[in-house]
Design a protein around this motif. Structure first.
Motif, PDB file in Angstrom:
ATOM      1  N   LYS A 198      51.236  31.459  42.449  1.00  0.00           N
ATOM      2  CA  LYS A 198      51.587  31.201  41.047  1.00  0.00           C
ATOM      3  C   LYS A 198      50.697  31.992  40.099  1.00  0.00           C
ATOM      4  O   LYS A 198      50.434  31.567  38.969  1.00  0.00           O
ATOM      5  N   MET A 199      50.249  33.158  40.552  1.00  0.00           N
ATOM      6  CA  MET A 199      49.392  33.977  39.702  1.00  0.00           C
ATOM      7  C   MET A 199      49.967  35.366  39.438  1.00  0.00           C
ATOM      8  O   MET A 199      49.340  36.169  38.753  1.00  0.00           O
ATOM      9  N   HIS A 200      51.144  35.664  39.980  1.00  0.00           N
ATOM     10  CA  HIS A 200      51.852  36.865  39.560  1.00  0.00           C
ATOM     11  C   HIS A 200      52.650  36.532  38.301  1.00  0.00           C
ATOM     12  O   HIS A 200      53.451  35.596  38.307  1.00  0.00           O
ATOM     13  N   LEU A 201      52.457  37.281  37.226  1.00  0.00           N
ATOM     14  CA  LEU A 201      53.265  37.109  36.024  1.00  0.00           C
ATOM     15  C   LEU A 201      54.317  38.206  36.028  1.00  0.00           C
ATOM     16  O   LEU A 201      54.016  39.389  35.832  1.00  0.00           O
ATOM     17  N   SER A 202      55.565  37.795  36.276  1.00  0.00           N
ATOM     18  CA  SER A 202      56.648  38.745  36.520  1.00  0.00           C
ATOM     19  C   SER A 202      57.622  38.794  35.353  1.00  0.00           C
ATOM     20  O   SER A 202      57.947  37.768  34.746  1.00  0.00           O
ATOM     21  N   SER A 203      58.071  40.005  35.051  1.00  0.00           N
ATOM     22  CA  SER A 203      59.082  40.228  34.024  1.00  0.00           C
ATOM     23  C   SER A 203      60.110  41.221  34.558  1.00  0.00           C
ATOM     24  O   SER A 203      60.017  41.676  35.711  1.00  0.00           O
ATOM     25  N   LYS A 204      61.097  41.557  33.725  1.00  0.00           N
ATOM     26  CA  LYS A 204      62.161  42.466  34.160  1.00  0.00           C
ATOM     27  C   LYS A 204      62.372  43.524  33.084  1.00  0.00           C
ATOM     28  O   LYS A 204      62.545  43.197  31.897  1.00  0.00           O
ATOM     29  N   LEU A 205      62.321  44.780  33.516  1.00  0.00           N
ATOM     30  CA  LEU A 205      62.570  45.883  32.591  1.00  0.00           C
ATOM     31  C   LEU A 205      64.038  45.933  32.190  1.00  0.00           C
ATOM     32  O   LEU A 205      64.884  45.255  32.785  1.00  0.00           O
ATOM     33  N   GLY A 206      64.327  46.768  31.198  1.00  0.00           N
ATOM     34  CA  GLY A 206      65.704  46.884  30.713  1.00  0.00           C
ATOM     35  C   GLY A 206      66.682  47.329  31.784  1.00  0.00           C
ATOM     36  O   GLY A 206      67.870  46.982  31.742  1.00  0.00           O
ATOM     37  N   ASP A 207      66.214  48.114  32.772  1.00  0.00           N
ATOM     38  CA  ASP A 207      67.095  48.583  33.835  1.00  0.00           C
ATOM     39  C   ASP A 207      67.184  47.607  34.994  1.00  0.00           C
ATOM     40  O   ASP A 207      67.758  47.914  36.049  1.00  0.00           O
ATOM     41  N   GLY A 208      66.586  46.418  34.829  1.00  0.00           N
ATOM     42  CA  GLY A 208      66.667  45.389  35.858  1.00  0.00           C
ATOM     43  C   GLY A 208      65.532  45.398  36.859  1.00  0.00           C
ATOM     44  O   GLY A 208      65.479  44.542  37.745  1.00  0.00           O
TER      45      GLY A 208
END
Length: 560
Positions: free
Chosen positions: A480-490
């Motif tokens: 629970k320590m990776h902070l994940s997001s998603k770029l515009g291209d997925g």
């Protein structure tokens, strides 16, 4: 346009906050307020201690043949520790023959003549004291340097601790007579009654072995707590658990029953080797998740029950080459920062007079190097300095509740140089205050600026359009320590740091639990609670600079 700039200025203005500084003096005696340790004025006192062993065969605080006692005490304080867990063997306070033996004779009996010469040079006022008076001299030196002390009954018979078969493990063992133990606790509590810097007593270190059982734990630990409090009502009473102080789970069903309140603390131990070689042989995300869950089940629940939890021993191989310890320590740092627990590092010791038959044994977990003249690993001390001050608690409400983005591997937090420059890691005393919304956006508190993923391998940025997927940050993986997001291209990305400690986004590492050779530490971030305040002297300059740039661009878009 004027209305636009005024509107913008309002949303750029963060909170006015001041730098946190740790108090150098503590209004004693200490007590407890729910899960916090507090001083006489009700302000939180965070115990940030180091262990100073004094329980081995010589029965003298280690290092006195290498450095003057006052020099060591002063160095402890200068290194950021406010407290020492000073160990003692039961027989020192229950065997008059041992207690009255001179320091010189104790070393002579063990053939440690080189150490005698070192003591004569560095601590001539101690070398001919009795062992019990030498112990008191160390207490006095720490007090003179404004260092709090926790007196820890580490063992009964002087020697190295611990094993299941050393006769010191549990009530009724060869060297662990419960009645003698009670007598020793009373003697120590009485001896140091009125010694202001002695703030607590830890009743027994690492209960263990085949005799251990819950019924005797309650019977004797409650009795020990009562006699210590009766002899010295000012000090905190610290109780350890079973299985080398790794298990307090039995308290979930049956709390301790005592005649006094607001003085009880529980202690826990946690090392990399507590779980064998799991950290080196397993996937760090998976091991971290499992071990933290197990630690919370066995001890962490006490915080929710309203008791302070003192991590009285943790540590790592300071040489930096032990993979098992390094991986454990990164996970530990995240856990300790999130819960803001009190703690004591093992150990101050650079080397021992005599340990397990070896003269001058090097302590690779030690703060000092072998000769007690230099710090063994300055990087590690800088890392744990983030944990030496409270993030929150009674009396620490200089800022409204907010979040910090803590990076366990470095002991640093995410800060901004300006709204136009990349986010970087820096001291947590200068950290940015964030809000983490139910929509999983991380917003600078008091503004509409949110954290956004931009491009793979590029710095994360701040923006005001916060509804896109690149503005959502989810804590993923077992740790629970990776902070994940998603770029515009997925593309899925995680927060990371580059070689200059800039906060960037890269592909998430080590998410496959079957991959045991991968180290995700650079991508571990912990969102922690804080009410700690800081000063931002550049506030108005920064706002003015940003407004001027925006205004210039705004005006340039018009032709006159």
């Amino acid at each position: 346009m004027v209305k636009f700039l005024c509107f913008l200025f309002c949303f750029l203005s963060p909170l006015f906050i001041i730098f946190f500084t740790g108090a150098l003096t503590v209004a004693q005696p200490l007590s407890t307020d729910s899960r916090w340790i507090v001083d006489e004025s009700g302000h939180r006192v965070k115990l940030a201690c180091v262990n100073w062993p004094s329980h081995l065969e010589v029965v003298v605080a280690e290092g006195l043949s290498k450095q003057p006692v006052d020099a060591i005490s002063e160095e402890i304080r200068n290194t950021g520790f406010n407290c020492v867990r000073l160990t003692w063997p039961l027989f020192l306070f229950t065997n008059d023959t041992l207690a009255s033996l001179s320091v010189r004779q104790s070393f002579k009996n063990l053939g440690l003549f080189e150490s005698i010469a070192g003591l004569q040079k560095n601590n001539p006022s101690i070398v001919d004291l009795s062992l019990i008076n030498a112990y008191q001299a160390v207490v006095a030196s720490l007090g003179k340097n404004n260092v709090m002390i926790i007196l820890d009954n580490h063992i009964s018979k002087p020697g190295w601790c611990c094993s299941n078969s050393d006769g010191n493990g549990f009530f009724g063992d060869q060297y662990f007579n419960p009645d003698l133990w009670i007598k020793g606790l009373i003697k120590v509590a009485t001896t140091f009654n009125g010694t202001k810097n002695v703030v607590a007593m830890s009743l027994r270190n690492e209960l263990r072995g085949p005799r251990q059982n819950v019924n005797d734990w309650y019977r004797y630990m409650q009795k020990g707590a009562e006699v210590v409090h009766a002899a010295n009502p000012d000090i905190l009473v610290i109780l350890s658990g079973l299985k080398y102080d790794r298990d307090l789970s039995f308290l979930q069903n049956q709390p301790v029953t005592l005649s006094f309140s607001n003085k009880l603390v529980f202690e826990l131990h946690w090392y990399g080797f507590s779980d064998g070689q799991a950290w080196a042989s397993g996937n760090p995300n998976q091991v971290c998740g499992q071990v933290v869950s197990d630690t919370m089940r066995k001890a962490g629940f006490l915080l929710d029950q309203g008791y302070p939890l003192f991590l009285s021993e943790f540590g790592l191989d300071m040489r930096g080459t032990n993979v098992n310890d390094n991986r454990y320590f990164n996970c530990f740092m995240g856990w300790a920062a999130e819960l803001d627990v009190d703690w004591a590092l093992w150990a101050l010791t650079g080397s021992y007079y005599l340990r397990e038959g070896v003269v001058g044994l090097d302590e690779v977990y030690g703060v000092y190097n072998w000769n007690w003249c230099e710090i063994r690993n300055q990087t590690t001390l800088q890392k744990i300095s983030a944990l030496q001050y409270p993030f929150r608690g009674p009396g620490y409400s200089g800022a409204q509740p907010h979040k910090l983005l803590f990076h366990p591997t470095t002991g640093l937090c995410v800060k901004r140089m300006s709204l136009l420059e990349p986010l970087v890691l820096g001291p947590c005393s200068e950290a940015e205050a964030w809000t983490y919304t139910p929509q999983q956006t991380l917003t600078i508190k008091g503004t509409y600026f949110c954290l956004q993923a931009d491009k793979l391998g590029k710095p994360a940025k701040l923006g005001i359009i916060c509804s896109s997927t690149s503005s959502k940050w989810e804590a993923i993986s077992d740790s629970k320590m990776h902070l994940s997001s998603k770029l515009g291209d997925g593309t899925n990305v995680c927060l990371d740091i580059d070689s200059d400690n800039n906060v960037v986004t890269n592909r998430c590492k080590c998410l496959d639990n079957k991959n045991n050779n991968c180290d995700p530490a650079s991508q571990w971030f912990k969102i922690i609670d804080s009410t700690r305040s800081r000063a931002d002297k550049k506030l108005f300059q920064e706002i003015s600079s940003v407004v001027n740039v925006i205004a210039k661009n705004f005006l340039a878009s018009f032709s006159f």
